[in-house]
Design an enzyme around this catalytic site. Structure first.
Site, PDB file in Angstrom:
ATOM      1  N   LYS A 165       0.765  -1.402  -0.053  1.00  0.00           N
ATOM      2  CA  LYS A 165       0.156   0.060  -0.093  1.00  0.00           C
ATOM      3  C   LYS A 165       0.877   1.208   0.042  1.00  0.00           C
ATOM      4  O   LYS A 165       2.147   1.217   0.515  1.00  0.00           O
ATOM      5  CB  LYS A 165      -0.938   0.087   1.292  1.00  0.00           C
ATOM      6  N   ASP A 205      -7.101   4.367  -4.399  1.00  0.00           N
ATOM      7  CA  ASP A 205      -7.801   4.248  -3.139  1.00  0.00           C
ATOM      8  C   ASP A 205      -8.263   5.693  -3.121  1.00  0.00           C
ATOM      9  O   ASP A 205      -8.551   6.374  -3.881  1.00  0.00           O
ATOM     10  CB  ASP A 205      -6.775   4.004  -2.038  1.00  0.00           C
TER      11      ASP A 205
HETATM   12  P1  NDP Z   1     -12.971   8.164  -2.890  1.00  0.00           P
HETATM   13  O1  NDP Z   1     -11.785   9.106  -2.597  1.00  0.00           O
HETATM   14  O2  NDP Z   1     -13.583   8.092  -4.178  1.00  0.00           O
HETATM   15  O3  NDP Z   1     -14.148   8.381  -1.820  1.00  0.00           O
HETATM   16  C1  NDP Z   1     -13.864   8.572  -0.417  1.00  0.00           C
HETATM   17  C2  NDP Z   1     -15.320   8.880   0.307  1.00  0.00           C
HETATM   18  O4  NDP Z   1     -15.097   8.808   1.721  1.00  0.00           O
HETATM   19  C3  NDP Z   1     -15.633  10.172   0.069  1.00  0.00           C
HETATM   20  O5  NDP Z   1     -17.096  10.374   0.004  1.00  0.00           O
HETATM   21  C4  NDP Z   1     -14.998  10.826   1.387  1.00  0.00           C
HETATM   22  O6  NDP Z   1     -15.632  12.081   1.582  1.00  0.00           O
HETATM   23  C5  NDP Z   1     -15.258   9.904   2.099  1.00  0.00           C
HETATM   24  N1  NDP Z   1     -14.588  10.029   3.363  1.00  0.00           N
HETATM   25  C6  NDP Z   1     -13.119  10.034   3.429  1.00  0.00           C
HETATM   26  N2  NDP Z   1     -12.506  10.273   4.487  1.00  0.00           N
HETATM   27  C7  NDP Z   1     -13.557  10.318   5.408  1.00  0.00           C
HETATM   28  C8  NDP Z   1     -13.606  10.922   6.652  1.00  0.00           C
HETATM   29  N3  NDP Z   1     -12.671  11.031   7.529  1.00  0.00           N
HETATM   30  N4  NDP Z   1     -14.774  10.938   7.109  1.00  0.00           N
HETATM   31  C9  NDP Z   1     -16.086  10.746   6.554  1.00  0.00           C
HETATM   32  N5  NDP Z   1     -15.713  10.611   5.082  1.00  0.00           N
HETATM   33  C10 NDP Z   1     -14.747  10.695   4.589  1.00  0.00           C
HETATM   34  O7  NDP Z   1     -12.339   6.847  -2.241  1.00  0.00           O
HETATM   35  P2  NDP Z   1     -12.950   5.251  -2.502  1.00  0.00           P
HETATM   36  O8  NDP Z   1     -14.329   5.263  -2.537  1.00  0.00           O
HETATM   37  O9  NDP Z   1     -11.994   4.640  -3.415  1.00  0.00           O
HETATM   38  O10 NDP Z   1     -12.480   4.755  -0.962  1.00  0.00           O
HETATM   39  C11 NDP Z   1     -13.516   4.591  -0.036  1.00  0.00           C
HETATM   40  C12 NDP Z   1     -12.841   3.315   1.014  1.00  0.00           C
HETATM   41  O11 NDP Z   1     -13.087   2.050   0.329  1.00  0.00           O
HETATM   42  C13 NDP Z   1     -11.633   3.611   1.818  1.00  0.00           C
HETATM   43  O12 NDP Z   1     -11.547   2.928   2.952  1.00  0.00           O
HETATM   44  C14 NDP Z   1     -10.705   2.520   0.635  1.00  0.00           C
HETATM   45  O13 NDP Z   1      -9.536   2.264   1.445  1.00  0.00           O
HETATM   46  C15 NDP Z   1     -11.424   1.442   0.563  1.00  0.00           C
HETATM   47  N6  NDP Z   1     -11.381   0.674  -0.855  1.00  0.00           N
HETATM   48  C16 NDP Z   1     -11.422   1.220  -2.072  1.00  0.00           C
HETATM   49  C17 NDP Z   1     -11.211   0.522  -3.128  1.00  0.00           C
HETATM   50  C18 NDP Z   1     -11.115   0.905  -4.378  1.00  0.00           C
HETATM   51  O14 NDP Z   1     -10.941   0.127  -5.436  1.00  0.00           O
HETATM   52  N7  NDP Z   1     -11.211   2.297  -4.416  1.00  0.00           N
HETATM   53  C19 NDP Z   1     -10.933  -0.883  -2.925  1.00  0.00           C
HETATM   54  C20 NDP Z   1     -10.980  -1.364  -1.365  1.00  0.00           C
HETATM   55  C21 NDP Z   1     -11.425  -0.535  -0.565  1.00  0.00           C
HETATM   56  P3  NDP Z   1     -14.721  13.556   1.301  1.00  0.00           P
HETATM   57  O15 NDP Z   1     -14.831  13.922  -0.052  1.00  0.00           O
HETATM   58  O16 NDP Z   1     -15.661  14.451   2.192  1.00  0.00           O
HETATM   59  O17 NDP Z   1     -13.614  13.390   1.800  1.00  0.00           O
HETATM   60  O1  2IT Z   2      -7.829  -1.359  -0.597  1.00  0.00           O
HETATM   61  C1  2IT Z   2      -8.004  -2.097  -1.616  1.00  0.00           C
HETATM   62  O2  2IT Z   2      -8.054  -3.168  -1.975  1.00  0.00           O
HETATM   63  C2  2IT Z   2      -7.672  -1.233  -2.931  1.00  0.00           C
HETATM   64  N1  2IT Z   2      -7.454   0.122  -2.663  1.00  0.00           N
HETATM   65  C3  2IT Z   2      -7.614  -1.724  -4.418  1.00  0.00           C
HETATM   66  C4  2IT Z   2      -6.235  -2.152  -4.540  1.00  0.00           C
HETATM   67  C5  2IT Z   2      -6.001  -2.385  -5.849  1.00  0.00           C
HETATM   68  O3  2IT Z   2      -4.686  -2.833  -6.237  1.00  0.00           O
HETATM   69  O4  2IT Z   2      -6.509  -2.516  -6.825  1.00  0.00           O
END
Ligand code: NDP
Ligand code: 2IT
Length: 483
Positions: A165, A205
């Site tokens: 990561k 992420d």
């Molecule tokens: P994005 O950047 O697309 O979206 C993040 C969202 O979470 C936004 O709505 C953001 O709001 C909100 N957020 C972030 N920090 C906070 C906080 N401190 N309090 C409240 N809301 C918050 O990210 P993703 O959707 O890609 O990721 C979301 C989660 O999913 C993370 O935990 C990530 O690690 C996990 N994840 C993502 C994957 C992927 O493929 N993208 C894969 C597996 C897991 P704001 O705009 O206000 O910051």
């Molecule tokens: O938390 C996760 O699994 C991710 N942000 C996706 C990682 C990836 O390599 O697609």
């Protein structure tokens, strides 16, 4: 060996009880918890204490270790060869941690400096694989917890990917396109020397989506003079995979749907609350609606929206993906919906809760509120969104709870499918990748449910996911000698 409450950082409130016994204070709760699990003098607890001491001031990393090592205890203690080979000590220590300076120039011509990180955690079963997070809260502790979780998650996919990561404390909010590009180019100029299609393959992420991956990829290609699958989440025009954008959210819902089906239930006519409004939240919401559920709320770090008619996902996509706006803007278009500032999304009555924003966003009071309102299942779309205390409350109250390392593995699984397509210089159709994703998520459910059952803890998916994920990596480590 005595276990101090503050060292364990695991506290339960007075009213929580074990086996019907009221627990008076935190210290007593910890002791009861560990006695119940017969953990005194355990290899897992010894390693947990040691690793926490060796890595002070890393609360998120400690939390991820605590969840996993507690879940592994009975299993690991039954196989003394793990202890003899120091498997847990090695499993908890990243193979490599890279921290670097990221200088860039803002639109006023001022030089800015951020910290860059890449934690190459474990390569026992494949090259390091995992996302990059750009968010001001990013620290070594957060990247280590995410890397540690990624090792177990990637193992659960059944694919050949190790765990890593990375990221930066760079805040993309309010930055111009030129500033984002300038930052990404500088970040990748350093990261490139540590990556490679068979070495380390970063992805997105929080704060890193297709736009950022494009800038990172362009820099990699320029520096290496090589066009290969070194990053995933790429645009379709230059080697990206169909369904990668949807994969984490869709995969989460596929897995939860399978769990509900096995318990005589489904998403049909269910009320669902989803936190966040980013990539994971949007596509989880879309798939829930495909399956006949109604998503009534979404959030961001400022507040949440409620729409009793069901959230209009196309409108959310327009606000978040096209305009890069805030979720509050939704109410400008849907007069019946309302917006509330601050936390509080978990006080909305729902059947199913899908936390998809960030770590520790669902706390013990939220868990109690959800249970009081009849919530029957929780699937973690974000990484470690539920605190240890809240997880314990769900488990005690028989809420079906799937931890992130299993529930959100669909994103990285499709990343691995993107790597396969890149190696074969081919591109599969939307339906082909969607079908593979569905199969992977159902296999993960079967694996974690069967493992939990074999351990005598039916429906404890925290135990099932941690043991099933660990076993494959640990056995590969045993076979590869002391490295
Ligand atoms: P994005 O950047 O697309 O979206 C993040 C969202 O979470 C936004 O709505 C953001 O709001 C909100 N957020 C972030 N920090 C906070 C906080 N401190 N309090 C409240 N809301 C918050 O990210 P993703 O959707 O890609 O990721 C979301 C989660 O999913 C993370 O935990 C990530 O690690 C996990 N994840 C993502 C994957 C992927 O493929 N993208 C894969 C597996 C897991 P704001 O705009 O206000 O910051
Ligand atoms: O938390 C996760 O699994 C991710 N942000 C996706 C990682 C990836 O390599 O697609």
């Amino acid at each position: 060996m005595s276990i101090m409450a503050e060292e364990l950082e695991f506290t339960l409130e007075n009213e929580v009880s074990f086996d019907g016994r009221a627990v008076k204070d935190c210290a007593q709760a910890d002791l009861l918890y560990f006695r119940q699990e017969d953990t005194i003098m355990s290899y897992t607890i010894d390693v947990l204490e040691k690793v926490k001491k060796q890595n002070p001031n890393e609360p998120e990393f400690h939390q991820a270790l605590t969840e996993t090592l507690r879940a592994l205890q009975t299993f690991v203690d039954a196989y003394p060869e793990y202890e003899r080979a120091g498997i847990l000590e090695r499993f908890c220590e990243p193979e490599r941690v890279i921290i670097f300076r990221v200088p860039w120039v803002d639109d006023r011509g001022k030089v800015q400096v951020n910290k860059g990180y890449r934690v190459q955690f474990n390569s026992a079963i494949g090259p390091y694989k995992g996302g990059l997070r750009f968010h001001p809260s990013v620290s070594l502790s957060i990247i280590k917890f995410l890397g540690f979780e990624q090792v177990l998650k990637n193992s659960l996919t059944g694919l050949s990917i190790g765990g890593g990561k990375g990221g930066s404390d760079f805040d993309p909010k309010g930055k111009s396109e030129r500033e984002i590009m300038s930052f990404c180019q500088s970040f990748m100029t350093e990261l490139t020397r540590h990556t490679g299609e068979n070495t380390d393959i970063p992805a997105g992420d929080i704060g890193v989506g297709e736009r950022e991956i494009g800038f990172l990829y362009g820099t990699y290609k320029r520096l290496s003079n090589s066009f290969n699958g070194v990053l995933t989440g790429k645009g379709i025009a230059y080697g990206g995979s169909l369904i990668r954008t949807e994969a984490t959210g869709y995969g989460l819902v596929y897995l939860v749907e399978e769990m509900l089906r096995r318990h005589g239930n489904s998403f049909e006519n269910k009320t669902v609350v989803i936190s966040g409004s980013g990539n994971v939240a949007i596509y989880a919401a879309e798939k829930v609606q495909h399956l006949g559920g109604t998503v009534v709320a979404l959030s961001d770090s400022d507040g949440f929206i409620y729409d009793s008619d069901g959230i209009d996902i196309n409108l959310v996509k327009e606000i978040k993906e096209l305009k890069r706006g805030r979720i509050s803007e939704y109410t400008e278009y849907r007069r019946k919906a309302f917006y509330t500032k601050g936390r509080g999304i978990w006080s909305i009555k729902c059947d199913i809760a899908l936390p998809c924003a960030t770590q520790n966003e669902l706390k013990k009071e939220d868990a109690r509120e959800l249970i009081k309102n009849g919530c029957l299942a929780v699937g973690e779309g974000a990484n470690m969104p539920t605190t240890l205390e809240a997880t314990e409350i769900f488990t005690q109250n028989k809420v079906l709870f799937v931890p992130s390392k299993a529930a959100n593995a669909g994103g990285v699984a499709v990343s691995a499918l993107e790597m396969s397509q890149n190696s074969m210089r081919t591109a599969w159709t939307f339906d082909e990748v969607d079908q593979k994703l569905k199969e992977i998520m159902i296999n993960i459910y079967n694996n974690i449910a069967n493992t939990a059952k074999e351990m005598g803890q039916e429906d404890n998916f925290v135990v099932g996911a941690n043991i099933a994920g660990f076993k494959k990596v640990a056995d590969a480590m045993l076979k590869q000698g002391i490295i």
